[in-house]
Design a protein around this motif. Structure first.
Motif, PDB file in Angstrom:
ATOM      1  N   ILE A   1       0.853  -1.184   0.000  1.00 31.18           N
ATOM      2  CA  ILE A   1       0.000   0.000   0.000  1.00 31.18           C
ATOM      3  C   ILE A   1       0.890   1.235   0.000  1.00 31.18           C
ATOM      4  CG2 ILE A   1      -1.999  -1.035   1.137  1.00 31.18           C
ATOM      5  CD1 ILE A   1      -0.999   0.200   3.779  1.00 31.18           C
ATOM      6  N   ASP A   2       0.369   2.310  -0.576  1.00 36.07           N
ATOM      7  CA  ASP A   2       1.019   3.617  -0.514  1.00 36.07           C
ATOM      8  C   ASP A   2       0.239   4.481   0.463  1.00 36.07           C
ATOM      9  OD1 ASP A   2       3.068   3.070  -2.323  1.00 36.07           O
ATOM     10  OD2 ASP A   2       1.828   3.601  -4.045  1.00 36.07           O
ATOM     11  N   VAL A   3       0.944   4.995   1.477  1.00 38.21           N
ATOM     12  CA  VAL A   3       0.298   5.739   2.557  1.00 38.21           C
ATOM     13  C   VAL A   3       1.074   7.018   2.843  1.00 38.21           C
ATOM     14  CG1 VAL A   3      -0.441   5.667   4.969  1.00 38.21           C
ATOM     15  CG2 VAL A   3      -0.499   3.597   3.608  1.00 38.21           C
ATOM     16  N   GLU A   4       0.336   8.115   3.075  1.00 37.08           N
ATOM     17  CA  GLU A   4       0.962   9.339   3.574  1.00 37.08           C
ATOM     18  C   GLU A   4       0.771   9.407   5.081  1.00 37.08           C
ATOM     19  OE1 GLU A   4       0.456  14.199   3.501  1.00 37.08           O
ATOM     20  OE2 GLU A   4      -0.529  12.995   1.937  1.00 37.08           O
ATOM     21  N   ILE A   5       1.871   9.630   5.820  1.00 44.77           N
ATOM     22  CA  ILE A   5       1.796   9.807   7.276  1.00 44.77           C
ATOM     23  C   ILE A   5       1.521  11.278   7.542  1.00 44.77           C
ATOM     24  CG2 ILE A   5       2.924   9.416   9.494  1.00 44.77           C
ATOM     25  CD1 ILE A   5       2.650   6.874   7.803  1.00 44.77           C
ATOM     26  N   VAL A   6       0.271  11.618   7.779  1.00 45.45           N
ATOM     27  CA  VAL A   6      -0.080  13.021   8.034  1.00 45.45           C
ATOM     28  C   VAL A   6       0.450  13.444   9.396  1.00 45.45           C
ATOM     29  CG1 VAL A   6      -1.968  14.678   8.246  1.00 45.45           C
ATOM     30  CG2 VAL A   6      -2.130  12.797   6.581  1.00 45.45           C
ATOM     31  N   SER A   7       0.155  12.665  10.413  1.00 44.77           N
ATOM     32  CA  SER A   7       0.710  12.916  11.752  1.00 44.77           C
ATOM     33  C   SER A   7       0.842  11.589  12.472  1.00 44.77           C
ATOM     34  CB  SER A   7      -0.162  13.884  12.554  1.00 44.77           C
ATOM     35  OG  SER A   7      -1.479  13.386  12.704  1.00 44.77           O
ATOM     36  N   GLY A   8       1.998  11.366  13.098  1.00 48.07           N
ATOM     37  CA  GLY A   8       2.302  10.097  13.749  1.00 48.07           C
ATOM     38  C   GLY A   8       1.689   9.971  15.130  1.00 48.07           C
ATOM     39  N   PHE A   9       2.270   9.090  15.935  1.00 50.93           N
ATOM     40  CA  PHE A   9       1.716   8.804  17.253  1.00 50.93           C
ATOM     41  C   PHE A   9       1.780  10.020  18.175  1.00 50.93           C
ATOM     42  CE2 PHE A   9       2.879   4.467  15.950  1.00 50.93           C
ATOM     43  CZ  PHE A   9       1.735   3.769  16.309  1.00 50.93           C
ATOM     44  N   PRO A  10       0.654  10.433  18.749  1.00 51.70           N
ATOM     45  CA  PRO A  10       0.706  11.412  19.834  1.00 51.70           C
ATOM     46  C   PRO A  10       0.966  10.682  21.147  1.00 51.70           C
ATOM     47  CG  PRO A  10      -1.566  10.841  19.394  1.00 51.70           C
ATOM     48  CD  PRO A  10      -0.716  10.020  18.428  1.00 51.70           C
TER      49      PRO A  10
END
Length: 245
Positions: free
Chosen positions: A217-226
């Motif tokens: 899959i191709d995924v954009e990481i908008v924001s990681g783990f808070p």
């Protein structure tokens, strides 16, 4: 624990790889100020002065525990080690033998442990979750001091994905060791469509595409783990079978 290292980046992830990883810790940890043995001396778990134990909470009671490898030759206790677990997926590779959780309890809050509890089954390799504990012998009344929880043992956290061909959907699931703490299903976007948005416990992703042949899959990481607090319930499922004769 937070991890924003890949924020804004797009990644290609195979079916056997995590989309994103981090580590989880207990909100409490203590350092022993004395040696102690949980169980029979010579055959128990030896805890040393300076060892760091992680907190375990149950029914309003805090105990402080060590994860122990169980084998005939050694009762080596894995309490804390610099670099034992990092923010990478290599977190999952260390444990290889059956494990138990051995805990100490300070009932009167005087800074010394009076009782020990052990023989709890670890839910999985590397997991700091014990199913059940029973009282064991303890040598002496070892002292302790509170320390930064980040000095304690960490468990691996990973977001994994799975494709469902019948519905053309992807399931994104957050695992703490092998325990699921959240899942979101999204449809695979058609070519030319906008990416499918995913919000998984504060982690925001955009699914761009799925390659069925390459199984990626191709995924954009908008924001990681808070930074996030999650209570993990230790459960055991028992299957019984009725026999008629």
């Amino acid at each position: 624990m937070p991890n924003s290292e890949l924020d804004g980046e797009s990644v290609t992830v195979s079916k056997d790889e995590p989309v994103l990883t981090t580590g989880a810790i207990s909100p409490r940890a203590v350092r022993l100020t004395d040696d102690a043995t949980v169980g029979v001396v010579g055959a128990g778990v030896d805890l040393k002065k300076g060892d760091i134990l992680f907190g375990r909470y149950e029914d309003s009671v805090w105990t402080y525990c060590a994860l122990s490898d169980l084998n005939a030759e050694s009762r080596a206790t894995r309490v804390v080690s610099d670099g034992l677990m990092t923010m990478g997926f290599s977190l999952l590779t260390e444990a290889s033998r059956p494990q138990s959780v051995d805990c100490l309890h300070d009932a009167d809050g005087d800074g010394r442990f009076e009782t020990a509890w052990g023989a709890g089954d670890a839910m999985s390799d590397g997991a700091i979750i014990a199913i059940s504990l029973r009282e064991k012998s303890l040598s002496g009344t070892p002292g302790y001091e509170r320390v930064d929880p980040r000095e304690g043992l960490r468990m691996p956290v990973a977001i994994k994905w799975r494709y469902y061909s019948r519905s053309n959907e992807i399931a994104f699931t957050t695992f703490v060791t092998d325990k699921s703490v959240g899942t979101e299903m999204v449809s695979v976007p058609a070519e030319g469509d906008e990416p499918a948005e995913v919000d998984l416990g504060g982690v925001k992703l955009k699914l761009k595409s799925h390659d069925a042949d390459a199984k990626t899959i191709d995924v954009e990481i908008v924001s990681g783990f808070p930074s996030r607090f999650v209570r993990l319930q230790a459960t055991r499922v028992v299957t019984t079978r009725m026999v008629y004769y």
